[in-house]
Design a protein around this motif. Sequence first.
Motif, PDB file in Angstrom:
ATOM      1  N   ALA A 139      -2.136  -6.452   6.762  1.00 53.41           N
ATOM      2  CA  ALA A 139      -2.387  -7.393   7.505  1.00 53.41           C
ATOM      3  C   ALA A 139      -3.729  -7.184   8.557  1.00 53.41           C
ATOM      4  CB  ALA A 139      -1.403  -7.759   8.295  1.00 53.41           C
ATOM      5  N   ALA A 140      -3.593  -6.040   8.796  1.00 53.40           N
ATOM      6  CA  ALA A 140      -4.838  -5.559   9.706  1.00 53.40           C
ATOM      7  C   ALA A 140      -6.293  -5.769   9.031  1.00 53.40           C
ATOM      8  CB  ALA A 140      -4.826  -3.953  10.006  1.00 53.40           C
ATOM      9  N   THR A 189       9.077  -4.994   1.256  1.00 52.25           N
ATOM     10  CA  THR A 189       7.858  -4.615   2.137  1.00 52.25           C
ATOM     11  C   THR A 189       8.391  -3.211   2.853  1.00 52.25           C
ATOM     12  OG1 THR A 189       7.019  -6.784   2.127  1.00 52.25           O
ATOM     13  CG2 THR A 189       6.360  -5.218   3.703  1.00 52.25           C
ATOM     14  N   ALA A 190       7.764  -2.113   2.641  1.00 53.30           N
ATOM     15  CA  ALA A 190       8.209  -1.028   3.336  1.00 53.30           C
ATOM     16  C   ALA A 190       8.074  -0.949   4.702  1.00 53.30           C
ATOM     17  CB  ALA A 190       7.598   0.307   2.776  1.00 53.30           C
ATOM     18  N   GLY A 191       8.782  -0.794   5.722  1.00 57.13           N
ATOM     19  CA  GLY A 191       8.858  -0.986   7.085  1.00 57.13           C
ATOM     20  C   GLY A 191       9.013  -2.311   7.703  1.00 57.13           C
ATOM     21  N   LEU A 192       9.460  -3.183   6.730  1.00 54.64           N
ATOM     22  CA  LEU A 192       9.717  -4.648   7.387  1.00 54.64           C
ATOM     23  C   LEU A 192      10.772  -4.655   8.325  1.00 54.64           C
ATOM     24  CD1 LEU A 192       8.538  -7.496   7.433  1.00 54.64           C
ATOM     25  CD2 LEU A 192      10.024  -8.039   5.413  1.00 54.64           C
ATOM     26  N   GLY A 193      11.818  -3.901   7.884  1.00 53.13           N
ATOM     27  CA  GLY A 193      13.040  -4.107   8.700  1.00 53.13           C
ATOM     28  C   GLY A 193      12.943  -3.413  10.153  1.00 53.13           C
ATOM     29  N   LYS A 230       0.494  -2.726  12.552  1.00 52.12           N
ATOM     30  CA  LYS A 230      -0.780  -3.059  12.194  1.00 52.12           C
ATOM     31  C   LYS A 230      -0.883  -3.232  10.658  1.00 52.12           C
ATOM     32  CE  LYS A 230      -4.648  -1.730  14.048  1.00 52.12           C
ATOM     33  NZ  LYS A 230      -5.845  -1.247  14.575  1.00 52.12           N
ATOM     34  N   GLU A 231      -0.119  -2.499   9.823  1.00 53.39           N
ATOM     35  CA  GLU A 231       0.090  -2.725   8.432  1.00 53.39           C
ATOM     36  C   GLU A 231       0.844  -4.294   8.059  1.00 53.39           C
ATOM     37  OE1 GLU A 231       1.994   0.245   6.980  1.00 53.39           O
ATOM     38  OE2 GLU A 231       0.495   1.839   7.181  1.00 53.39           O
TER      39      GLU A 231
END
Length: 315
Positions: A139-140, A189-193, A230-231
Amino acid sequence: MRYGMARLACGHCPLRRQRGWTIRRAMPAGVGDTVGVEYVSRVPRPPLDGLIDDLYYLEGAPPYARLMLPPMPSALLIVNLGAPFRIRAGTDIETAEYADGCVVTMPTRALEFGYPLRTRSVGVHVKPWGLAPFLPMPAAELCDRPVTVEQVWGRPAIAELRDRLATADGPHEMLTLLEEELMRRLCETAGLGLVRHMSSVIAATSGAVAIGDLSVAAGVSSTHLAQRFKELIGVTPKRLARTYRFAATVFAINPAGPIDWGDLAGGAGYFDQAHFGHEFRAFTGLTPTRYVEVRRRFLREHPGHVMDGWPLPAD
């Protein structure tokens, strides 16, 4: 409180979260206006409701040819079905034309939308973290850089989707088609939680939370947390908190009545009125008093319009 970026883009005020349909219509009040604005929205089914505030349909004549849209803690996806619209993401960036629609991650600066005489689109008001499962890039990379839907999903896919939407039997079927497309594209999506939970804490406090405490509570370093934000959102946790605080403060303003700026700034947790004024200009390009003048202009010229609430006429 709900935030939605296309409360920005299509410009309606925040609506109560609910299942089922919300249908709103308003007639522009300007002399010679003969075309109404139709707005239809609904909350998507799970699991999309954890990523998306609502799906919407908009058709009609915007009250102004150009609208300035201050940043909100939200993202946006629009599939355009009418004439192209134009977006400028900051005064130092050239205006670009969007024919098939646009994807906008959470902005850090005001956007200016230029509308055709009549606009028609379907779109998605997305939670700050909600676009990540639908993006092929971090997304960054899109921060303050709106892109076309084609750049995200590819030309064949968006062309087919627009064709199906254009031949659908009314707004309800159109939103169902859009929801099905999003369900089909939803991916892990990794890290979404982590990002979703920490963002929810920030939202619950309207940005009044110590960012260092978030990383401690999450059991990760502040650097790791910032990288994940940021990702998946496009901005750091600190920037997200600033945006939530600013948005909550603006929604506390009643442009129809007297405003005590000192009390408003203090209640929102700003250091002083000067700090509040600096943040206001950073987010809108306007002083607080000028912002209220422009809001009152909107109310006076188009009372009760569905596009009243957050966008401002662009001078």
